[in-house]
Design a protein around this motif. Structure first.
Motif, PDB file in Angstrom:
ATOM      1  N   PRO A 178       0.808  -1.219   0.000  1.00  0.00           N
ATOM      2  CA  PRO A 178       0.000   0.000   0.000  1.00  0.00           C
ATOM      3  C   PRO A 178       0.846   1.276   0.000  1.00  0.00           C
ATOM      4  N   ALA A 179       1.884   1.311   0.810  1.00  0.00           N
ATOM      5  CA  ALA A 179       2.737   2.503   0.852  1.00  0.00           C
ATOM      6  C   ALA A 179       3.426   2.740  -0.490  1.00  0.00           C
ATOM      7  N   GLU A 180       3.821   1.671  -1.160  1.00  0.00           N
ATOM      8  CA  GLU A 180       4.468   1.826  -2.466  1.00  0.00           C
ATOM      9  C   GLU A 180       3.470   2.331  -3.505  1.00  0.00           C
ATOM     10  N   ARG A 181       2.237   1.867  -3.440  1.00  0.00           N
ATOM     11  CA  ARG A 181       1.222   2.352  -4.377  1.00  0.00           C
ATOM     12  C   ARG A 181       1.021   3.852  -4.194  1.00  0.00           C
ATOM     13  N   VAL A 182       0.965   4.306  -2.942  1.00  0.00           N
ATOM     14  CA  VAL A 182       0.772   5.725  -2.680  1.00  0.00           C
ATOM     15  C   VAL A 182       1.971   6.528  -3.155  1.00  0.00           C
ATOM     16  N   ARG A 183       3.193   6.025  -2.910  1.00  0.00           N
ATOM     17  CA  ARG A 183       4.393   6.738  -3.368  1.00  0.00           C
ATOM     18  C   ARG A 183       4.420   6.829  -4.885  1.00  0.00           C
ATOM     19  N   GLN A 184       3.999   5.766  -5.550  1.00  0.00           N
ATOM     20  CA  GLN A 184       3.961   5.776  -7.009  1.00  0.00           C
ATOM     21  C   GLN A 184       2.975   6.827  -7.504  1.00  0.00           C
ATOM     22  N   TRP A 185       1.825   6.920  -6.862  1.00  0.00           N
ATOM     23  CA  TRP A 185       0.834   7.921  -7.234  1.00  0.00           C
ATOM     24  C   TRP A 185       1.384   9.336  -7.008  1.00  0.00           C
ATOM     25  N   GLU A 188       0.730  16.837  -4.785  1.00  0.00           N
ATOM     26  CA  GLU A 188      -0.073  17.413  -3.714  1.00  0.00           C
ATOM     27  C   GLU A 188      -0.465  16.322  -2.709  1.00  0.00           C
ATOM     28  N   PRO A 189      -0.766  16.696  -1.454  1.00  0.00           N
ATOM     29  CA  PRO A 189      -1.154  15.698  -0.448  1.00  0.00           C
ATOM     30  C   PRO A 189      -2.369  14.878  -0.911  1.00  0.00           C
ATOM     31  N   LEU A 190      -2.330  13.596  -0.635  1.00  0.00           N
ATOM     32  CA  LEU A 190      -3.424  12.698  -0.979  1.00  0.00           C
ATOM     33  C   LEU A 190      -4.367  12.621   0.230  1.00  0.00           C
ATOM     34  N   VAL A 191      -5.534  13.251   0.090  1.00  0.00           N
ATOM     35  CA  VAL A 191      -6.501  13.335   1.195  1.00  0.00           C
ATOM     36  C   VAL A 191      -7.698  12.450   0.891  1.00  0.00           C
ATOM     37  N   LEU A 192      -8.082  11.609   1.851  1.00  0.00           N
ATOM     38  CA  LEU A 192      -9.283  10.783   1.719  1.00  0.00           C
ATOM     39  C   LEU A 192     -10.231  11.111   2.863  1.00  0.00           C
ATOM     40  N   ARG A 193     -11.468  11.428   2.509  1.00  0.00           N
ATOM     41  CA  ARG A 193     -12.499  11.739   3.498  1.00  0.00           C
ATOM     42  C   ARG A 193     -13.175  10.453   3.959  1.00  0.00           C
ATOM     43  N   VAL A 194     -13.341  10.325   5.279  1.00  0.00           N
ATOM     44  CA  VAL A 194     -13.927   9.128   5.883  1.00  0.00           C
ATOM     45  C   VAL A 194     -15.214   9.528   6.577  1.00  0.00           C
ATOM     46  N   ALA A 195     -16.352   9.004   6.123  1.00  0.00           N
ATOM     47  CA  ALA A 195     -17.667   9.364   6.659  1.00  0.00           C
ATOM     48  C   ALA A 195     -18.058   8.409   7.775  1.00  0.00           C
ATOM     49  N   LEU A 196     -18.299   8.975   8.960  1.00  0.00           N
ATOM     50  CA  LEU A 196     -18.657   8.189  10.138  1.00  0.00           C
ATOM     51  C   LEU A 196     -19.775   8.881  10.905  1.00  0.00           C
ATOM     52  N   PRO A 197     -20.547   8.123  11.690  1.00  0.00           N
ATOM     53  CA  PRO A 197     -21.558   8.746  12.545  1.00  0.00           C
ATOM     54  C   PRO A 197     -20.898   9.396  13.759  1.00  0.00           C
ATOM     55  N   ALA A 198     -21.713   9.997  14.612  1.00  0.00           N
ATOM     56  CA  ALA A 198     -21.209  10.562  15.854  1.00  0.00           C
ATOM     57  C   ALA A 198     -21.063   9.455  16.900  1.00  0.00           C
ATOM     58  N   GLY A 199     -20.387   9.786  17.997  1.00  0.00           N
ATOM     59  CA  GLY A 199     -20.266   8.851  19.099  1.00  0.00           C
ATOM     60  C   GLY A 199     -18.830   8.491  19.413  1.00  0.00           C
ATOM     61  N   PRO A 200     -18.554   8.128  20.671  1.00  0.00           N
ATOM     62  CA  PRO A 200     -17.186   7.785  21.063  1.00  0.00           C
ATOM     63  C   PRO A 200     -16.640   6.573  20.328  1.00  0.00           C
ATOM     64  N   GLY A 201     -17.514   5.621  19.985  1.00  0.00           N
ATOM     65  CA  GLY A 201     -17.048   4.460  19.228  1.00  0.00           C
ATOM     66  C   GLY A 201     -16.589   4.842  17.841  1.00  0.00           C
ATOM     67  N   ALA A 202     -17.265   5.818  17.242  1.00  0.00           N
ATOM     68  CA  ALA A 202     -16.844   6.294  15.929  1.00  0.00           C
ATOM     69  C   ALA A 202     -15.490   6.975  16.017  1.00  0.00           C
ATOM     70  N   ALA A 203     -15.226   7.666  17.148  1.00  0.00           N
ATOM     71  CA  ALA A 203     -13.911   8.271  17.343  1.00  0.00           C
ATOM     72  C   ALA A 203     -12.833   7.195  17.436  1.00  0.00           C
ATOM     73  N   THR A 204     -13.145   6.108  18.140  1.00  0.00           N
ATOM     74  CA  THR A 204     -12.196   4.992  18.228  1.00  0.00           C
ATOM     75  C   THR A 204     -11.956   4.376  16.858  1.00  0.00           C
ATOM     76  N   LEU A 205     -13.028   4.178  16.099  1.00  0.00           N
ATOM     77  CA  LEU A 205     -12.892   3.614  14.762  1.00  0.00           C
ATOM     78  C   LEU A 205     -12.071   4.538  13.870  1.00  0.00           C
ATOM     79  N   TYR A 206     -12.356   5.831  13.923  1.00  0.00           N
ATOM     80  CA  TYR A 206     -11.611   6.773  13.086  1.00  0.00           C
ATOM     81  C   TYR A 206     -10.129   6.776  13.450  1.00  0.00           C
TER      82      TYR A 206
END
Length: 482
Positions: free
Chosen positions: A329-336, A342-360
């Motif tokens: 995975p790291a090599e794929r990102v370096r190749q890209w 520019e920085p490669l940013v991925l948005r992660v959609a999660l619900p609210a809650g402390p468990g979602a914070a742990t998952l994130y």
């Protein structure tokens, strides 16, 4: 500040179950105040589903163990090789006392299945050709294609026989009072078991006080022995339990069947290439995620939990096979990044809650390790990775694949459509297997685990039973006969 106070109050509270089996059952449903809503207008929140199931049963319904039992229909038969379901309507009454008729049941079901309906189960009921009244007590559901699991869909609250106006159903409960976020539910009269002396007043223990409230407040109420049940717990609120000393005997986890993982929702830029999507999937550590939550919550490598009605075993994605010839995975990102500095940013959609914070935290750490900048957004906001956390309403592989496809390749979607329209179960199974393989190759979904569903249950609720639907009717908590 509110969350910090909740943690402080939760910490150290004793959880011994000392409530006597007397008086009304007090049940907290995690979420907002429950309201009686029409499923044709859209998806229902957890407390709304629980209320609807309580006051308006479907043709059939789930019992305490998640098995089918009679609802508005007292019995049914399946004929013509599974192409026709015939239901006999029992002697039931609406909340205003008027009898329920077959014609009304037909009209209500047709409203839920109409093209304008936003009922979330409608896409999985396209095999229904027509629903007709045969007699004032009998209806027939005619299919264009066989559906062995149709009864499990009819048992869902979204297909409850509920009137739009005046709102209400045939039971098993009636709403007798509303006090702020709390509703008082009393068993509806049973017309078939009425006593000769006319005294059919239910005992106080048969009454349910249903409260919709935030998870922290519901847990506090239970920890103070002021309630008997907390229903609707998910991964998002699970960490709150670690701040209490509620007895382990009161913490129940369902063996829920369904999906818990990430749909690859954005197919532009870095994620336009399936190999890059696979790199992201490989970078996410499923075992680390489940280990951060409940002991015994195991990860899963596939979309399908088992073969179900597919013609083949669950397809294992190629990225899970550990091919050393494939770039890390790291090599794929370096190749890209060589062509995209520019920085490669991925948005992660999660619900609210402390468990979602742990998952994130787990997902973000994994993305950072391979050179991706994570950004957390709300569950319904545009995102590259969107959490899918859903309990399967019935045991069809097509539900899993269609739910995971948000979106997927044209090949996978065509196979899903072909499975939906297949005239035989054999052909349907073949197309489902094709869709499963196509989604795995497409890397449309990153499987993590089965859904985490938990409840807090007083020992007085002896009939509460964990089940794969994670569904617990309020009239099946104290005994199998209440």
């Amino acid at each position: 500040m509110r969350r910090r106070l909740a943690f402080m109050l939760l910490f150290g509270l004793a959880g011994c179950d000392v409530r006597r089996d007397a008086g009304a059952v007090v049940a907290s449903a995690i979420g907002e105040r429950p309201e009686l809503k029409d499923p044709a207008r859209g998806a229902l929140a957890g407390p709304d589903r629980l209320l609807l199931d309580s006051v308006a049963e479907g043709l059939v319904r789930f019992d305490a163990s998640g098995q089918i039992e009679p609802g508005v229909a007292e019995r049914w038969t399946v004929i013509d090789g599974g192409m026709s379901y015939i239901f006999r309507i029992r002697d039931a009454a609406w909340s205003d006392g008027k009898p329920v008729t077959a014609a009304e049941v037909v009209a209500i079901l047709k409203r839920q299945l109409a093209r304008t309906s936003r009922n979330p189960l409608r896409p999985f009921l396209t095999a229904i050709d027509e629903i007709v009244e045969m007699t004032p007590e009998v209806i027939e559901v005619r299919l264009t294609r066989p559906r062995p699991d149709l009864l499990k869909l009819f048992a869902q609250p979204e297909l409850a026989i509920v009137r739009a106006a005046p709102p209400g159903g045939s039971g098993p409960f009636r709403i007798v009072a509303a006090r702020g976020p709390r509703l008082v539910l009393r068993p509806a009269p049973d017309l078939e078991q009425a006593s000769d002396d006319g005294d059919d007043t239910p005992p106080p223990e048969a009454t349910v006080r249903l409260i919709g409230e935030r998870a922290a407040k519901a847990i506090l109420r239970f920890a103070h022995q002021r309630s008997d049940l907390v229903s609707g717990g998910t991964f998002a609120d699970w960490p709150l339990l670690a701040q209490t000393t509620i007895a382990p005997a009161n913490v129940r986890i369902d063996p829920a069947a369904g999906l818990f993982g990430f749909a690859v929702a954005d197919r532009t830029g870095f994620l336009a290439d399936p190999a890059n999507r696979a790199a992201v999937a490989r970078g996410i550590d499923r075992n680390a995620i489940v280990a951060a939550f409940a002991p015994g919550w195991g990860s899963t490598p596939t979309i399908l939990p088992e073969q179900l009605d597919s013609a083949a075993p669950p397809a294992v994605p190629a990225w899970q096979l550990g091919d050393d010839a494939v770039l890390s995975p790291a090599e794929r990102v370096r190749q890209w990044r060589q062509g995209h500095p520019e920085p490669l940013v991925l948005r992660v959609a999660l619900p609210a809650g402390p468990g979602a914070a742990t998952l994130y935290a787990q997902v973000a750490a994994a993305l950072i390790r391979i050179g991706i900048v994570p950004q957390r957004v709300g569950w319904n906001e545009p995102a590259a990775l969107r959490l899918v956390d859903a309990v399967a309403p019935y045991d069809s592989a097509r539900w899993y694949l269609a739910t995971a496809c948000q979106p997927c390749s044209d090949t996978a979607q065509a196979a899903l459509d072909a499975a939906r329209d297949a005239p035989t179960l054999t052909e349907r199974a073949r197309h489902i297997a094709e869709a499963d393989a196509a989604l795995a190759a497409d890397v449309a979904y990153v499987p993590v685990a089965q859904p985490l569903r938990w409840s807090l249950v007083s020992l007085r609720l002896k009939a509460w039973t964990g089940n794969s639907r994670a569904w617990h009717p309020l009239n099946r908590l104290r005994s199998e006969t209440n």
